[in-house]
Design an enzyme around this catalytic site. Structure first.
Site, PDB file in Angstrom:
ATOM      1  N   PRO A  23       0.818  -1.211   0.015  1.00  0.00           N
ATOM      2  CG  PRO A  23      -0.852  -1.659   1.616  1.00  0.00           C
ATOM      3  CD  PRO A  23       0.299  -2.155   1.091  1.00  0.00           C
ATOM      4  CD  GLU A  24       2.974   2.890  -4.239  1.00  0.00           C
ATOM      5  OE1 GLU A  24       2.963   3.943  -4.859  1.00  0.00           O
ATOM      6  OE2 GLU A  24       3.332   1.974  -5.191  1.00  0.00           O
ATOM      7  NE  ARG A  31       4.991 -12.744   1.090  1.00  0.00           N
ATOM      8  CZ  ARG A  31       5.842 -12.127  -0.061  1.00  0.00           C
ATOM      9  NH1 ARG A  31       5.270 -11.195  -0.850  1.00  0.00           N
ATOM     10  NH2 ARG A  31       6.932 -12.614  -0.081  1.00  0.00           N
TER      11      ARG A  31
END
Length: 266
Positions: free
Chosen positions: A2-3, A108
């Site tokens: 996510p940016e 993850r």
């Protein structure tokens, strides 16, 4: 990962959903995501605290609490916040005073939760450059002067400019008609002006459409962001350029895949 647009979307949704509510319990299903302090102290200092203020700095979410602490949330590659959550994929569940739960998911286990006294002291925060909306065109030009680094990796460097990652760097460079492998120092004043404009406009447009759901990103509701359908080059290798019909190419730059049009971008 996510940016800025994705994290800003979640920040705005959190403000509407959980601001002012109290954390009444914390269920830790996978302690690896809690980077500081220890699990017991993490839970003890969160339980009973109210969510006083919600901030975003670059790609980091910060929940300022009524007890003076701050919960810093870095989603990294696969982190998600879902409200109301059902706990099925949750690594940590925050039970709130409204009877609902805020789930922190992370497939993850790259994401990070940190409960700290002052988020400004975090190493990540101290290493950030300015965000695009915090600087002027003249400052941006000055930052690019004499930089021999290739422009795409430079835009992804969070110590140079914060919040822009692989996806939005690619999209902004396409809109500005600049090849991602160009050196920053080679850009003309006109190109610098165009790039600065397109970085900001691309980020604002992505925020408007709730971000891009590539990889694992979801909105707070668990639904996808809608900006993927507006991508011009990202993840479109082999497909025709939307401007000139030339196939989009993908090359490796700075260890990441970079998408561009070889005809439109020079």
């Amino acid at each position: 990962m996510p940016e800025l647009p994705e994290v800003e979307t979640i920040k705005r949704e959190l403000e509407k959903a959980v601001l002012g509510k109290k954390i009444i319990d914390v269920c830790v299903h996978q302690g690896a995501v809690i980077r500081e302090p220890g699990i017991d102290k993490f839970k003890k200092e969160l339980i009973g605290a109210g969510i006083k203020r919600i901030l975003r700095k670059a790609k980091l979410l910060i929940l300022e609490l009524s007890n003076g602490k701050a919960l810093a949330i870095h989603l990294k590659m696969t982190g998600q916040l879902v409200y109301p959550g059902d706990g099925k994929k949750s690594r940590v569940t925050f039970k709130l005073s409204d009877g609902k739960a805020l789930d922190f998911n992370d497939q993850r286990l790259f994401a990070e939760l940190r409960l700290v006294d002052d988020w400004r002291d975090l190493k990540f925060i101290k290493g950030l450059g300015p965000e695009p909306f915090e600087i002027t065109l003249e400052k941006f030009k000055e930052m690019l002067d004499k930089k021999k680094t290739k422009i795409k990796p430079l835009l992804m460097d969070q110590s140079f400019i914060a919040g822009v990652g692989n996806l939005y760097a690619a999209e902004a460079l396409f809109r500005a008609r600049i090849h991602p492998a160009r050196s920053a120092a080679s850009l003309s004043d006109k190109e610098k002006k165009a790039l600065f404009k397109e970085i900001k406009e691309t980020l604002l447009e992505a925020i408007k459409y709730k971000g891009s759901s590539v990889d694992q990103y979801v909105q707070l509701s668990g639904g996808p962001g809608d900006y993927v359908r507006y991508h011009k080059v990202y993840d479109r290798a082999g497909k025709p350029c939307l401007v000139c019909k030339t196939p989009i190419q993908r090359i490796a730059l700075g260890g990441r895949g970079s998408y561009f049009c070889p005809k439109c971008q020079r």
